[in-house]
Design an enzyme around this catalytic site. Sequence first.
Site, PDB file in Angstrom:
ATOM      1  CB  ILE A  94      18.268  25.798  29.968  1.00 43.94           C
ATOM      2  CG1 ILE A  94      18.406  27.157  30.798  1.00 43.94           C
ATOM      3  CG2 ILE A  94      17.407  26.127  28.668  1.00 43.94           C
ATOM      4  CD1 ILE A  94      19.519  27.965  29.977  1.00 43.94           C
ATOM      5  CG  ASP A  96      13.893  31.521  30.309  1.00 49.09           C
ATOM      6  OD1 ASP A  96      14.136  32.328  31.319  1.00 49.09           O
ATOM      7  OD2 ASP A  96      13.971  32.164  29.076  1.00 49.09           O
ATOM      8  CB  THR A  97       9.220  30.904  31.884  1.00 48.84           C
ATOM      9  OG1 THR A  97       8.913  29.818  31.381  1.00 48.84           O
ATOM     10  CG2 THR A  97       9.682  32.325  31.273  1.00 48.84           C
ATOM     11  CB  THR A 100       9.230  23.926  28.799  1.00 43.23           C
ATOM     12  OG1 THR A 100       9.382  24.967  28.187  1.00 43.23           O
ATOM     13  CG2 THR A 100       9.276  22.583  27.874  1.00 43.23           C
TER      14      THR A 100
HETATM   15  P1  IMP Z   1      10.911  27.651  29.780  1.00 51.21           P
HETATM   16  O1  IMP Z   1       9.665  27.041  29.579  1.00 51.21           O
HETATM   17  O2  IMP Z   1      10.748  29.320  29.703  1.00 51.21           O
HETATM   18  O3  IMP Z   1      11.705  27.331  30.908  1.00 51.21           O
HETATM   19  O4  IMP Z   1      11.962  27.521  28.507  1.00 51.21           O
HETATM   20  C1  IMP Z   1      12.642  26.345  28.465  1.00 51.21           C
HETATM   21  C2  IMP Z   1      13.170  26.080  27.159  1.00 51.21           C
HETATM   22  O5  IMP Z   1      13.565  27.254  26.342  1.00 51.21           O
HETATM   23  C3  IMP Z   1      14.521  25.110  27.137  1.00 51.21           C
HETATM   24  O6  IMP Z   1      14.133  23.828  27.366  1.00 51.21           O
HETATM   25  C4  IMP Z   1      15.257  25.549  25.880  1.00 51.21           C
HETATM   26  O7  IMP Z   1      14.975  24.818  24.659  1.00 51.21           O
HETATM   27  C5  IMP Z   1      14.716  27.029  25.627  1.00 51.21           C
HETATM   28  N1  IMP Z   1      15.774  27.987  26.269  1.00 51.21           N
HETATM   29  C6  IMP Z   1      15.542  28.883  27.317  1.00 51.21           C
HETATM   30  N2  IMP Z   1      16.581  29.655  27.492  1.00 51.21           N
HETATM   31  C7  IMP Z   1      17.615  29.226  26.631  1.00 51.21           C
HETATM   32  C8  IMP Z   1      18.955  29.545  26.335  1.00 51.21           C
HETATM   33  O8  IMP Z   1      19.608  30.407  27.136  1.00 51.21           O
HETATM   34  N3  IMP Z   1      19.608  29.090  25.641  1.00 51.21           N
HETATM   35  C9  IMP Z   1      18.975  28.003  24.649  1.00 51.21           C
HETATM   36  N4  IMP Z   1      17.862  27.615  24.672  1.00 51.21           N
HETATM   37  C10 IMP Z   1      17.049  28.199  25.801  1.00 51.21           C
END
Ligand code: IMP
Length: 167
Positions: A94, A96-97, A100
Amino acid sequence: MEVLVTEEQIARRVNELGDDITRFYEGKPLTVVILMNGALLFGADLVRAIRQPLRWDTFICSSYHNDRSSGELAIRCDLKNPVKERHVLIVDDILDTGLTLKAVKENMEQRGALSVRTCVLLNKNIDGKLFMSPDWTGFDISDRYVVGYGLDSNEEFRNLPYIAARE
Ligand code: IMP
């Protein structure tokens, strides 16, 4: 819990993504990098839907603690094989921001990959305003915390065969 994406919808979309990705990389040396643990099930299904020779590898890192983004990439288990001179497709559960995936993408680029692209099952950053947008997306979803098909809440619910919103 409310089911947002069913098992059947996931299977159909994974096959479509596999077809697109196969066409895109046809004849090129491809390494699929599966981000553990969340993308384990999606990655396992996706590599079988890509109909061309490939290598896969797994990568364990974190940039997300206690359900909040920190932006730091800590590598906990590195790739087994070099990706120099290979096209890399990073697979994540997924976005989100995008913090990662952006950090992992930069890390793969520094290793001398021919190209680095990204495929996520779920994209919460629909307007693309945050850190990055994926090259391939399974489903755009609204900003709710979801579990299942690899995604967890405190390590629970990863084995659900569908995607559900926690409350
Ligand atoms: P980002 O770096 O903000 O894009 O976060 C991505 C990571 O956050 C994903 O690979 C997940 O491990 C975790 N994550 C973000 N949103 C969710 C969610 O709704 N459910 C479970 N894990 C999430």
